[in-house]
Design a protein around this motif. Structure first.
Motif, PDB file in Angstrom:
ATOM      1  N   ASP A 169       0.929  -0.878   0.137  1.00 29.92           N
ATOM      2  CA  ASP A 169       0.108   0.248   0.107  1.00 29.92           C
ATOM      3  C   ASP A 169       0.971   1.320   0.221  1.00 29.92           C
ATOM      4  O   ASP A 169       1.897   1.348   0.620  1.00 29.92           O
ATOM      5  N   GLU A 170       0.430   2.339  -0.777  1.00 25.44           N
ATOM      6  CA  GLU A 170       1.320   3.377  -0.804  1.00 25.44           C
ATOM      7  C   GLU A 170       0.631   4.543   0.150  1.00 25.44           C
ATOM      8  O   GLU A 170      -0.500   4.859   0.328  1.00 25.44           O
ATOM      9  N   VAL A 171       1.594   5.358   1.064  1.00 25.23           N
ATOM     10  CA  VAL A 171       1.195   6.177   1.772  1.00 25.23           C
ATOM     11  C   VAL A 171       1.909   7.573   1.586  1.00 25.23           C
ATOM     12  O   VAL A 171       3.216   7.721   1.452  1.00 25.23           O
ATOM     13  N   ILE A 172       1.181   8.477   1.065  1.00 29.53           N
ATOM     14  CA  ILE A 172       1.665   9.738   0.476  1.00 29.53           C
ATOM     15  C   ILE A 172       1.858  10.427   1.914  1.00 29.53           C
ATOM     16  O   ILE A 172       1.089  10.583   2.771  1.00 29.53           O
ATOM     17  N   MET A 173       3.176  11.357   2.089  1.00 28.22           N
ATOM     18  CA  MET A 173       3.435  12.037   3.168  1.00 28.22           C
ATOM     19  C   MET A 173       4.197  13.407   2.611  1.00 28.22           C
ATOM     20  O   MET A 173       4.956  13.243   1.544  1.00 28.22           O
ATOM     21  N   PHE A 174       4.128  14.373   3.436  1.00 35.72           N
ATOM     22  CA  PHE A 174       5.047  15.617   3.044  1.00 35.72           C
ATOM     23  C   PHE A 174       6.320  15.574   3.538  1.00 35.72           C
ATOM     24  O   PHE A 174       6.252  15.770   4.953  1.00 35.72           O
ATOM     25  N   LYS A 175       7.375  16.057   3.032  1.00 39.01           N
ATOM     26  CA  LYS A 175       8.412  16.046   3.721  1.00 39.01           C
ATOM     27  C   LYS A 175       9.060  17.546   3.710  1.00 39.01           C
ATOM     28  O   LYS A 175       8.820  18.305   2.883  1.00 39.01           O
ATOM     29  N   PRO A 176       9.419  18.078   4.940  1.00 40.41           N
ATOM     30  CA  PRO A 176       9.882  17.352   5.909  1.00 40.41           C
ATOM     31  C   PRO A 176       8.804  16.806   6.881  1.00 40.41           C
ATOM     32  O   PRO A 176       7.720  17.382   7.114  1.00 40.41           O
ATOM     33  N   ALA A 177       8.868  15.340   7.087  1.00 38.46           N
ATOM     34  CA  ALA A 177       7.802  14.866   8.013  1.00 38.46           C
ATOM     35  C   ALA A 177       8.300  14.400   9.301  1.00 38.46           C
ATOM     36  O   ALA A 177       9.227  14.141   9.640  1.00 38.46           O
ATOM     37  N   VAL A 179       2.815  23.920  -0.817  1.00 31.67           N
ATOM     38  CA  VAL A 179       2.401  22.295  -1.428  1.00 31.67           C
ATOM     39  C   VAL A 179       2.144  22.729  -2.996  1.00 31.67           C
ATOM     40  O   VAL A 179       1.322  23.532  -3.011  1.00 31.67           O
ATOM     41  N   ASN A 180       2.590  22.064  -3.851  1.00 34.59           N
ATOM     42  CA  ASN A 180       2.453  22.202  -5.155  1.00 34.59           C
ATOM     43  C   ASN A 180       1.268  20.790  -5.523  1.00 34.59           C
ATOM     44  O   ASN A 180       1.652  19.884  -5.342  1.00 34.59           O
ATOM     45  N   TRP A 181      -0.100  21.224  -5.775  1.00 38.20           N
ATOM     46  CA  TRP A 181      -1.120  20.274  -5.512  1.00 38.20           C
ATOM     47  C   TRP A 181      -0.957  19.523  -6.848  1.00 38.20           C
ATOM     48  O   TRP A 181      -1.499  18.205  -6.641  1.00 38.20           O
ATOM     49  N   ASP A 182      -0.603  20.260  -7.905  1.00 38.50           N
ATOM     50  CA  ASP A 182      -0.597  19.342  -9.176  1.00 38.50           C
ATOM     51  C   ASP A 182       0.532  18.153  -8.786  1.00 38.50           C
ATOM     52  O   ASP A 182       0.427  16.942  -9.670  1.00 38.50           O
ATOM     53  N   SER A 214      -3.512  26.520   4.856  1.00 37.66           N
ATOM     54  CA  SER A 214      -4.613  27.365   4.505  1.00 37.66           C
ATOM     55  C   SER A 214      -5.882  26.584   4.312  1.00 37.66           C
ATOM     56  O   SER A 214      -5.820  25.266   3.806  1.00 37.66           O
ATOM     57  N   LYS A 215      -7.054  27.132   4.280  1.00 40.29           N
ATOM     58  CA  LYS A 215      -8.202  26.569   3.703  1.00 40.29           C
ATOM     59  C   LYS A 215      -8.065  26.085   2.418  1.00 40.29           C
ATOM     60  O   LYS A 215      -8.540  25.113   1.928  1.00 40.29           O
ATOM     61  N   ASP A 216      -7.605  26.722   1.611  1.00 43.20           N
ATOM     62  CA  ASP A 216      -7.261  26.442  -0.056  1.00 43.20           C
ATOM     63  C   ASP A 216      -6.610  24.993  -0.076  1.00 43.20           C
ATOM     64  O   ASP A 216      -6.785  24.054  -0.792  1.00 43.20           O
ATOM     65  N   ASP A 217      -5.596  25.163   0.766  1.00 40.04           N
ATOM     66  CA  ASP A 217      -4.947  23.789   0.808  1.00 40.04           C
ATOM     67  C   ASP A 217      -5.846  22.441   1.182  1.00 40.04           C
ATOM     68  O   ASP A 217      -5.766  21.496   0.428  1.00 40.04           O
TER      69      ASP A 217
END
Ligand code: PMP
Ligand code: GLN
Length: 380
Positions: A111-119, A146-149, A176-179
């Motif tokens: 299973d793949e888990v996406i996480m944002f670095k630094p984490a 975050v670059n959402w693309d 932000s709310k937008d994120d």
């Protein structure tokens, strides 16, 4: 005997390494995140009362009911969001155990888990030990935007979970709310579970609003929210936290939780429940820590460190690129040994140890300690 490690690449955490180095060299310790002032006397008394009034046997598996009611009340008060105290809230041995248990309950091999670095450091080993694969999205100093693309391009048929953390440790940035709306849009009509690490929800500065996953109806349906009383009530050593999720998700969580810790220190739960009856106990935190942040930053304003003021958490990131081109790990060690001030290098939380030449300093300290630390930083 042959021992084949399930975590061959895991060593000692940077928090333990830097705190030990600070102790060895009698340095001011702004590395590991913990306050150096006492936990509230009223809260200590309430826990003592609980011990003296019979709260000394196993708590219910999901947690002391008064505490779960207090948590449910908080979500109503702050976010107008309903969590059923009996079915949708579980008290845990700190946020770390909640996070580990959530990952264990859902992540299977490949299973793949996406996480944002630094984490934060406890996410990845928990994924790995359960056979999952970490899919990192690297963010960069100073804004950690975050670059959402890019996130969209990482989602595959194997994506089982996305781990998010706002206010963010270690960068001190907030989403932000937008994120959150972007995340909601990306995950709509999928089976992706969100693990939202919100341990610093009550530490947000400059009148910004914490964007809890529970504020976004579609996200709420797929999210676990994790929280830590250690952060909120200045007692990281008590290791009490909780998580909230829909009943369907929580049923699976509790299947693991009941065999993992079963239940958590009972008198602390009862004491915290009583303490939380006054919402000021957690609502006052923003002001409390904003004053400490401002004090620290004003005292180092003439130094050679560059910074963007922390938006949340009790951490401030400082850019030292005008001082030296040493690696952040080397500089953090030299600061501790030669200048008697310990911090955390951020590269250890990054993909391939990306080094943005920044260090993290914890300002959950007495004013006196912050003044001494700032004097050192101003001399460098
Ligand atoms: N998540 C983050 C982002 C943290 O910073 C911490 C602790 N500092 C935790 C989880 C773990 O919290 P606890 O101490 O309640 O286990
Ligand atoms: N969460 C703390 C920090 O970020 C560290 C806790 C630990 O040592 N595991 O500093």
């Amino acid at each position: 005997m042959n021992i084949t490690s399930k975590l061959p690449n895991v060593g000692t955490t940077i928090f333990i390494v830097m705190s030990a180095l600070a102790k060895e060299h009698h340095a001011i310790n702004l590395s590991q995140g913990f306050p150096n002032y006492p936990s509230s006397q009223k809260l200590n008394d309430l826990v003592t009362n609980a011990m003296n009034n019979g709260y000394n046997q196993y708590a219910p598996m999901a947690g002391n009911l008064d505490l779960r009611l207090a948590i449910a009340h908080k979500y109503q008060l702050l976010y107008k969001s309903t969590y059923h105290p009996e079915k949708e809230i579980t008290v845990t041995a700190g946020a770390t155990q909640a996070i580990y248990t959530i990952i264990s309950a859902f992540i299977r091999r490949n299973d793949e888990v996406i996480m944002f670095k630094p984490a934060y450091d406890c996410y990845e080993p928990a994924v790995e030990i359960n056979g999952g694969k970490t899919i990192p999205v690297q963010l960069s100093a100073p804004n950690y935007k975050v670059n959402w693309d890019k996130v969209a391009s990482k989602i595959s048929s194997q994506t089982k979970m996305i781990i998010i953390n706002s206010p963010h440790n270690p960068s001190g940035t907030i989403w932000s709310k937008d994120d959150m709306l972007q995340l909601q849009k990306l995950t709509r009509n999928t089976d992706i579970i969100i693990l939202s690490d919100e341990v610093y929800e009550h530490i947000v500065f400059d009148d910004a609003q914490h964007q809890s996953a529970c504020l976004f109806e579609d996200l709420k349906q797929r999210s676990f929210i994790c929280a830590s009383f250690g952060k909120t009530f200045h007692n990281t050593g008590w290791k009490i936290g909780y998580c909230c999720a829909t009943e369907a998700l929580m049923v699976e969580f509790r299947k693991v939780h009941q065999f993992n810790v079963f239940s958590v220190h009972h008198p602390s739960q009862k004491g915290i429940a009583d303490y939380m009856q006054d919402p000021e106990t957690y609502l006052g935190l923003n002001t409390f820590f904003q004053r400490k942040r401002d004090l620290f930053l004003s005292l180092i304003s003439e130094s050679r460190f560059k910074f963007q003021p922390s938006q949340g958490t009790y951490f401030q990131v400082l850019d030292y690129s005008e001082i030296t081109d040493e690696s952040d790990v080397d500089f953090a060690k030299r600061l501790t040994v030669d200048f008697k001030l310990a911090s955390i290098p951020l590269s250890v939380f990054n993909t391939n140890n990306q080094d943005d030449k920044v260090l993290r300093f914890c300002f959950a300290k007495t004013d006196e300690t912050l003044v001494k630390a700032a004097e050192i930083l101003s001399k460098i």
